[in-house]
Structures are given as structure tokens and as C-alpha cells.
Design an enzyme around this catalytic site. Structure first.
Site, PDB file in Angstrom:
ATOM      1  N   GLU A  93      34.646  39.992  53.234  1.00 23.81           N
ATOM      2  CA  GLU A  93      33.419  40.486  53.782  1.00 23.81           C
ATOM      3  C   GLU A  93      32.093  40.775  52.563  1.00 23.81           C
ATOM      4  OE1 GLU A  93      35.624  43.941  53.385  1.00 23.81           O
ATOM      5  OE2 GLU A  93      34.750  44.512  51.055  1.00 23.81           O
ATOM      6  N   CYS A 106      26.248  41.079  47.896  1.00 27.49           N
ATOM      7  CA  CYS A 106      26.725  41.193  47.268  1.00 27.49           C
ATOM      8  C   CYS A 106      28.590  40.788  48.062  1.00 27.49           C
ATOM      9  CB  CYS A 106      28.126  42.705  47.167  1.00 27.49           C
ATOM     10  SG  CYS A 106      29.382  42.598  46.506  1.00 27.49           S
ATOM     11  N   CYS A 113      43.058  39.350  47.066  1.00 24.90           N
ATOM     12  CA  CYS A 113      42.960  38.614  45.378  1.00 24.90           C
ATOM     13  C   CYS A 113      43.934  38.765  44.718  1.00 24.90           C
ATOM     14  CB  CYS A 113      41.906  40.180  44.270  1.00 24.90           C
ATOM     15  SG  CYS A 113      41.803  40.025  42.820  1.00 24.90           S
ATOM     16  N   CYS A 117      44.698  45.768  40.557  1.00 21.81           N
ATOM     17  CA  CYS A 117      43.542  47.190  40.199  1.00 21.81           C
ATOM     18  C   CYS A 117      44.258  47.938  41.024  1.00 21.81           C
ATOM     19  CB  CYS A 117      42.761  46.942  39.349  1.00 21.81           C
ATOM     20  SG  CYS A 117      42.087  45.802  38.874  1.00 21.81           S
ATOM     21  N   CYS A 120      42.317  49.388  43.398  1.00 24.91           N
ATOM     22  CA  CYS A 120      41.756  48.470  44.844  1.00 24.91           C
ATOM     23  C   CYS A 120      41.801  48.227  46.334  1.00 24.91           C
ATOM     24  CB  CYS A 120      41.091  47.320  43.819  1.00 24.91           C
ATOM     25  SG  CYS A 120      39.880  45.914  44.490  1.00 24.91           S
ATOM     26  N   GLY A 160      38.265  39.776  44.761  1.00 25.50           N
ATOM     27  CA  GLY A 160      38.427  38.252  44.055  1.00 25.50           C
ATOM     28  C   GLY A 160      38.018  38.444  42.591  1.00 25.50           C
ATOM     29  N   LEU A 216      35.450  47.701  33.237  1.00 25.37           N
ATOM     30  CA  LEU A 216      36.127  47.961  31.581  1.00 25.37           C
ATOM     31  C   LEU A 216      36.968  49.212  32.172  1.00 25.37           C
ATOM     32  CD1 LEU A 216      35.907  48.121  28.673  1.00 25.37           C
ATOM     33  CD2 LEU A 216      34.668  49.745  28.136  1.00 25.37           C
ATOM     34  N   CYS A 334      35.228  47.379  47.457  1.00 26.79           N
ATOM     35  CA  CYS A 334      35.781  46.570  47.238  1.00 26.79           C
ATOM     36  C   CYS A 334      36.742  46.122  47.858  1.00 26.79           C
ATOM     37  CB  CYS A 334      35.981  46.178  45.782  1.00 26.79           C
ATOM     38  SG  CYS A 334      36.563  44.652  44.770  1.00 26.79           S
TER      39      CYS A 334
HETATM   40  N1  SAH Z   1      37.300  40.860  39.968  1.00 30.13           N
HETATM   41  C1  SAH Z   1      35.963  41.261  39.169  1.00 30.13           C
HETATM   42  C2  SAH Z   1      35.187  41.536  40.920  1.00 30.13           C
HETATM   43  C3  SAH Z   1      35.482  42.277  42.370  1.00 30.13           C
HETATM   44  S1  SAH Z   1      35.712  44.098  41.934  1.00 30.13           S
HETATM   45  C4  SAH Z   1      36.113  42.617  38.424  1.00 30.13           C
HETATM   46  O1  SAH Z   1      37.412  43.213  38.351  1.00 30.13           O
HETATM   47  O2  SAH Z   1      35.483  43.013  38.299  1.00 30.13           O
HETATM   48  C5  SAH Z   1      33.856  44.737  41.924  1.00 30.13           C
HETATM   49  C6  SAH Z   1      34.007  46.029  40.858  1.00 30.13           C
HETATM   50  O3  SAH Z   1      34.249  47.237  41.977  1.00 30.13           O
HETATM   51  C7  SAH Z   1      36.024  46.384  39.720  1.00 30.13           C
HETATM   52  O4  SAH Z   1      34.878  47.072  38.836  1.00 30.13           O
HETATM   53  C8  SAH Z   1      36.399  47.123  40.257  1.00 30.13           C
HETATM   54  O5  SAH Z   1      37.009  47.127  39.518  1.00 30.13           O
HETATM   55  C9  SAH Z   1      35.926  47.991  41.466  1.00 30.13           C
HETATM   56  N2  SAH Z   1      36.197  48.604  42.382  1.00 30.13           N
HETATM   57  C10 SAH Z   1      37.433  48.038  43.387  1.00 30.13           C
HETATM   58  N3  SAH Z   1      37.644  49.167  43.751  1.00 30.13           N
HETATM   59  C11 SAH Z   1      37.496  50.615  43.718  1.00 30.13           C
HETATM   60  C12 SAH Z   1      36.898  51.461  44.478  1.00 30.13           C
HETATM   61  N4  SAH Z   1      37.977  51.983  45.239  1.00 30.13           N
HETATM   62  N5  SAH Z   1      36.186  52.686  43.877  1.00 30.13           N
HETATM   63  C13 SAH Z   1      34.945  51.814  42.446  1.00 30.13           C
HETATM   64  N6  SAH Z   1      35.600  50.437  42.040  1.00 30.13           N
HETATM   65  C14 SAH Z   1      36.564  50.516  42.739  1.00 30.13           C
END
Ligand code: SAH
Length: 347
Positions: A93, A106, A113, A117, A120, A160, A216, A334
Site C-alpha cells: 500500500e 508515502c 515487516c 512494533c 503496528c 517496512g 522514538l 501503516c
Molecule cells: N519502519 C519505519 C517506517 C514505517 S512505520 C519506522 O519505524 O519508522 C511509520 C511510522 O508510523 C512509525 O513511526 C511507526 O511507529 C508509526 N505507526 C505504525 N503503526 C501505527 C499506528 N497504528 N498508530 C500510530 N503510528 C503508527
């Protein structure tokens, strides 16, 4: 002969490749411009190339092109989310966001991935594979062609971890900023990472002034470990040192993303600790209310608490904004759209 992914080749490489089949240098330049400037999806559109050569190219140098499976337009803002099918039938996507300064896309850097996290959706099924440079590029090329509007900014913040696909990422970034291609300057590109210190340093040494964003999400290691498994591997101290190195090398203002999760990282004390962590850095913090996903029970921090958190940072003279939630009604966070597609939800 094995086929070659022509859309991932630099002009130099393409020129050498054409030499091997007896074609002059200017031919490579013509083809390169068709691919990266005119954004064609088939060799038949390359009208200044002979029919015979087009046949050879189509057989040995297939043009990696994504197919649109679905696109969803948000009702409350100018956001469109695209679901694309890759040549091997996997889906990814991408999101188009319209801002006053231009169109920003984006993109995803991997299929799934592996970073894990907790909040996510992209990581739930693990990583299926890395995306090729051509597959990263084509997300942008297709969106620009479909909308007929120029893409001015690119963020690598979709599904990713870009630094887990470092070589393809670098090749993609060079093609994207090539004056003979879309010519998107490094200043208009942002790469977002969960924080892998050796890759952050390598990226700094590339000396491309790209904006780097760090996910962060916590002011200390203890809280970060609750949300991000990568925190068990690298301490915040190591990540922050690498981030400072990036700033020293590139002079680009640092961005921190901080997704706010109720009861986990949203305490006023966390705001104070965060202020101390980034003190003295030329940086900007984005507070993002976490977008809840159905597989986890994390909740969004309430608005007044987010404002309180923001006020504490501001009192400490930290640049901070609350990021507008664009496209929450279209599974914008994401990996959410891809996940609902794979799960067979009605989308
Ligand atoms: N892997 C990279 C880029 C992809 S995630 C990274 O970790 O930065 C892009 C951003 O969206 C990251 O800051 C991630 O922590 C955040 N993110 C992912 N899922 C989310 C959610 N459900 N709510 C808020 N932020 C989210």
C-alpha cells in the site's frame, strides 16, 4: 538468459547493458527517459524505439509495473490510499497526501515487516520480502500518472523498515533524485526508521541531505521496550548518538515521531524526560495519536492529555506539533489497508 529488472538500473548501468546487445549510448538515454520521466508502463509506448528492439527488451528486460487493486479516497481530507499488486501477486500500500506545498506520497519499502512494533499492523504477518528499487519507484510513478499531478515530496514511512532493505533503498533514492528522472531533491524526501545505529551512520556517510525521522515513541529504554522490540537490541543512547552523527554530517533538522498510547508513554513525567532527551538538538517532535488496530488493545491518548504533553515540551522550548490524522477513515496507518485486504474484510 535471466531477465534484468531494467527499472532498477542507473543510466550508466543501462548504457552498459545496451552495449552488450549492440545498442548505442543514446538509445539507453531514450529508454531511461521513457521509464523515469514519461513513466510508461510498456515498451510499446516507446515510439522512437524500433519494433524489433522493443520485442527483445520486453522479453529480457521486463518493465516492473504495479497494478492498482483498489484506491480509497478519504472523506474528510485530500488523502488517497492505494493498494497495489506486485508482479508476484503480493500486495502493498501507498498513500497520497495533498498539502498546500504539494503532493506527498508515502511508500512501502518491504512486503510486511519484521520489526514487531506492538501497535503496528504492518508487522503482524512478519516480513514476506524486500521491495526492489523499481517497486518502490513505481508506487510514485503510478500515483503521478493516475492523478496527472506532480509528486513533489516522498516519505518512506509506509510498511517496512527501510534500513532493513538498505541497498535497495539507496538505489531507489538515487534514481528518485536523478535529474533525468523525477528529479525529487533529497530535501523533499524523508526516511523514517525504528532506529538501527550502524545503518543511520552509513546513511549519514552517503551525504545526501535527506530528512531522517526516528520512531522514538518513548523517553527511555524501559518504556520503549514495551512498544518496540528493537529497543532490546539497541539502547536509546546508541540510537541518539547515531542520530546526532547524522545531524553533524548532513545539517538536516532531526524529526522524532512519538505515537501516543494511553497509559504507556503519555504521562506528563514522560514529557519532561523527553524534553531532557532531546535538549540542545535541532529537532522537531511529531505527536501522533496512535491509530488503534483491531488485533491489539492499545488506545489513543485523549486530546486534553496530548495537549498537556505538548505544553510541557513547548515550555522546554522544544518544537512540537500534533500530527493531523489524515485518512483515519480509510485505514491510513501503516499496513492497515493491506492487512484488511489479506484478511478478506470488506474495504
Ligand atoms: N519502519 C519505519 C517506517 C514505517 S512505520 C519506522 O519505524 O519508522 C511509520 C511510522 O508510523 C512509525 O513511526 C511507526 O511507529 C508509526 N505507526 C505504525 N503503526 C501505527 C499506528 N497504528 N498508530 C500510530 N503510528 C503508527
Amino acid at each position: 538468459m535471466n531477465t534484468i529488472d531494467i527499472k532498477s538500473l542507473s543510466l550508466n548501468e543501462l548504457t552498459k547493458e545496451m552495449e552488450t546487445i549492440g545498442q548505442p549510448g543514446f538509445r539507453a538515454k531514450q529508454i531511461y527517459e521513457w521509464i523515469h520521466q514519461k513513466l510508461v508502463t510498456s515498451y510499446d509506448e516507446m515510439t522512437n524505439i524500433s519494433k524489433d528492439l522493443r520485442g527483445v527488451l520486453a522479453k529480457d528486460y521486463p518493465l516492473t509495473t504495479l497494478q492498482v487493486v483498489n484506491s480509497l479516497k478519504s472523506s474528510n481530507d485530500e488523502t488517497i490510499k492505494y493498494l497495489f499488486r506486485l508482479m508476484d501477486n503480493r500486495v502493498i500500500e501507498s498513500v497520497l497526501m495533498k498539502y498546500h506545498y504539494g503532493n506527498s506520497v508515502c511508500i512501502s519499502s518491504q512486503v510486511g515487516c519484521k520489526m514487531g512494533c506492538k501497535f503496528c499492523a504492518s508487522t503482524i504477518g512478519g516480513k514476506e520480502r524486500d521491495l526492489l528499487p523499481s517497486e518502490m519507484l513505481d508506487q510514485i510513478y503510478r500515483i503521478q500518472s493516475l492523478t496527472g499531478e506532480r509528486v513533489s515530496n516522498v516519505v518512506i514511512m509506509g510498511t517496512g523498515e527501510p534500513f532493513d532493505n538498505y541497498h535497495n533503498l539507496m538505489r531507489f533514492l538515487r534514481l528518485l533524485s536523478d535529474p533525468l528522472g523525477l528529479n525529487i531533491s533529497a530535501r523533499n524526501i524523508t526516511v523514517s526508521t525504528c532506529g538501527i545505529p550502524d545503518k543511520i551512520r552509513a546513511f549519514a556517510d552517503e551525504e545526501m541531505p535527506i530528512t531522517l525521522a526516528l520512531s522514538l515513541h518513548a523517553p527511555n529504554d524501559e518504556v520503549r521496550k514495551k512498544l518496540m522490540p528493537v529497543a532490546f537490541k539497541y539502547s536509546l543512547n546508541e540510537v541518539m548518538e547515531a542520530f546526532k552523527y547524522y545531524y553533524d554530517k548532513t545539517g538536516r533538522r532531526l524529526t522524532f515521531e512519538y505515537s501516543m498510547v494511553e497509559g504507556i508513554n503519555d504521562d506528563p513525567d514522560h514529557a519532561k524526560e523527553l524534553s531532557g532527551l532531546v535538549k540542545g538538538l535541532n529537532c522537531h517532535i511529531n505527536l501522533i495519536p496512535v491509530n488503534p488496530i483491531k488485533e491489539r488493545d492499545f488506545r489513543q491518548t485523549k486530546n486534553d492529555r496530548i495537549l498537556k504533553f505538548k505544553n510541557i515540551l513547548e515550555k522546554n522550548r522544544i518544537n512540537v506539533t500534533i500530527r493531523r490524522e489524515m485518512g483515519a477513515d480509510i485505514n491510513a496507518a501503516c499496513g492497515q489497508l493491506r492487512k484488511s485486504y489479506i484478511d478478506g474484510d470488506k474495504i
